[in-house]
Design a protein around this motif. Structure first.
Motif, mmCIF file in Angstrom:
data_model
loop_
_atom_site.group_PDB
_atom_site.id
_atom_site.type_symbol
_atom_site.label_atom_id
_atom_site.label_comp_id
_atom_site.label_asym_id
_atom_site.label_seq_id
_atom_site.Cartn_x
_atom_site.Cartn_y
_atom_site.Cartn_z
ATOM 1 N N THR A 23 58.991 51.149 8.654
ATOM 2 C CA THR A 23 58.911 50.582 9.997
ATOM 3 C C THR A 23 59.890 51.245 10.959
ATOM 4 O OG1 THR A 23 60.489 48.870 9.382
ATOM 5 C CG2 THR A 23 58.155 48.330 9.172
ATOM 6 N N ALA A 26 59.830 56.555 14.879
ATOM 7 C CA ALA A 26 58.518 56.632 15.510
ATOM 8 C C ALA A 26 58.111 58.089 15.579
ATOM 9 C CB ALA A 26 58.569 56.020 16.905
ATOM 10 N N VAL A 79 44.271 53.110 13.697
ATOM 11 C CA VAL A 79 45.003 52.953 14.957
ATOM 12 C C VAL A 79 44.264 51.990 15.889
ATOM 13 C CG1 VAL A 79 45.656 54.163 17.091
ATOM 14 C CG2 VAL A 79 46.251 55.147 14.878
ATOM 15 N N GLU A 131 49.265 51.346 10.098
ATOM 16 C CA GLU A 131 50.693 51.047 9.999
ATOM 17 C C GLU A 131 51.550 51.900 10.910
ATOM 18 O OE1 GLU A 131 51.184 51.181 5.801
ATOM 19 O OE2 GLU A 131 49.694 49.612 5.569
ATOM 20 N N PRO A 133 53.870 52.651 13.770
ATOM 21 C CA PRO A 133 54.771 51.797 14.556
ATOM 22 C C PRO A 133 54.299 51.699 16.008
ATOM 23 C CG PRO A 133 56.015 53.379 13.251
ATOM 24 C CD PRO A 133 54.577 53.768 13.140
ATOM 25 N N GLU A 134 54.526 50.544 16.617
ATOM 26 C CA GLU A 134 54.049 50.290 17.981
ATOM 27 C C GLU A 134 54.544 51.311 18.991
ATOM 28 O OE1 GLU A 134 54.367 46.350 19.577
ATOM 29 O OE2 GLU A 134 54.012 45.464 17.593
ATOM 30 N N LEU A 135 55.770 51.769 18.841
ATOM 31 C CA LEU A 135 56.348 52.677 19.824
ATOM 32 C C LEU A 135 56.068 54.139 19.535
ATOM 33 C CD1 LEU A 135 59.802 50.929 20.350
ATOM 34 C CD2 LEU A 135 57.709 50.717 21.715
#
Length: 191
Positions: A23, A26, A79, A131, A133-135
């Motif tokens: 996690t 990025a 995604v 999976e 990461p959001e950023l």
């Protein structure tokens, strides 16, 4: 020579270290780490390299490229949160069946081999994409997991060539396939 391969063989019996918990970070590095640090991904992608070496000829580069192309498709699905059923089971099954294909050492047509690895690549790619990461930048993340996969494929091809050229009584590549398939069976028992 067997002493040099012992660390590789021990990896086949190690407890699985799934990469699906990454996690931090990025972008490119996180994408690169996902296939490299995930034991299930690592074994499947090494298997693709070993299988392509076993098949020889154009398969040495076409089979890994097919895997990467379909993995990218799976990554895009992940995604965009487009569901692919049984992803984790598909990944574990890929380890079992790719190892089994190596152990059997049957000459399969090139396009059948490409389709075989492509099917499993969709599961691996979906896990990578889902999976992210959001950023993370989707492009950098995809370049990272494709690069990590390429490195593992190259290692599998190199390992395949090394094992084919070691002069021992046992077919080392086929024995590695048995160990990989057994590990895939172990992974499947977790579901």
């Amino acid at each position: 020579m067997l002493k040099k391969l012992l660390p590789l063989l021990l990896l086949c019996w190690a407890a699985p270290a799934f990469s699906h918990e990454i996690t931090s970070g990025a972008g490119f590095v996180t994408g690169f780490n996902h296939p490299v640090l995930g034991f299930d991904h690592l074994l499947a992608m090494l298997s693709v390299g070993l299988l392509s070496t076993q098949l020889g000829g154009h398969a040495i580069w076409r089979v890994p490229l097919a895997f990467m192309a379909f993995m990218l498709v799976g990554g895009i699905l992940g995604v965009f949160a487009i569901a692919v059923p049984f992803v984790e089971i598909g990944i574990a099954l890929s380890v079992l069946l790719l190892g089994g294909a190596i152990a059997l050492d049957k000459r399969i047509p090139l396009y059948a081999a490409m389709a075989f690895v492509g099917l499993f690549a969709i599961f691996h790619g979906h896990a990578h994409g889902a999976e992210m990461p959001e950023l993370a930048s989707p492009v950098l993340y995809a370049l990272g997991f494709l690069s990590g996969t390429a490195v593992i494929h190259i290692c599998g091809v190199a390992l395949g060539f090394i094992m084919q050229n070691i002069n021992v009584r046992w077919p080392l590549t086929r024995l590695a396939g048995v160990a990989i398939a057994a590990t895939g069976g172990y992974l499947l028992m977790g579901f």
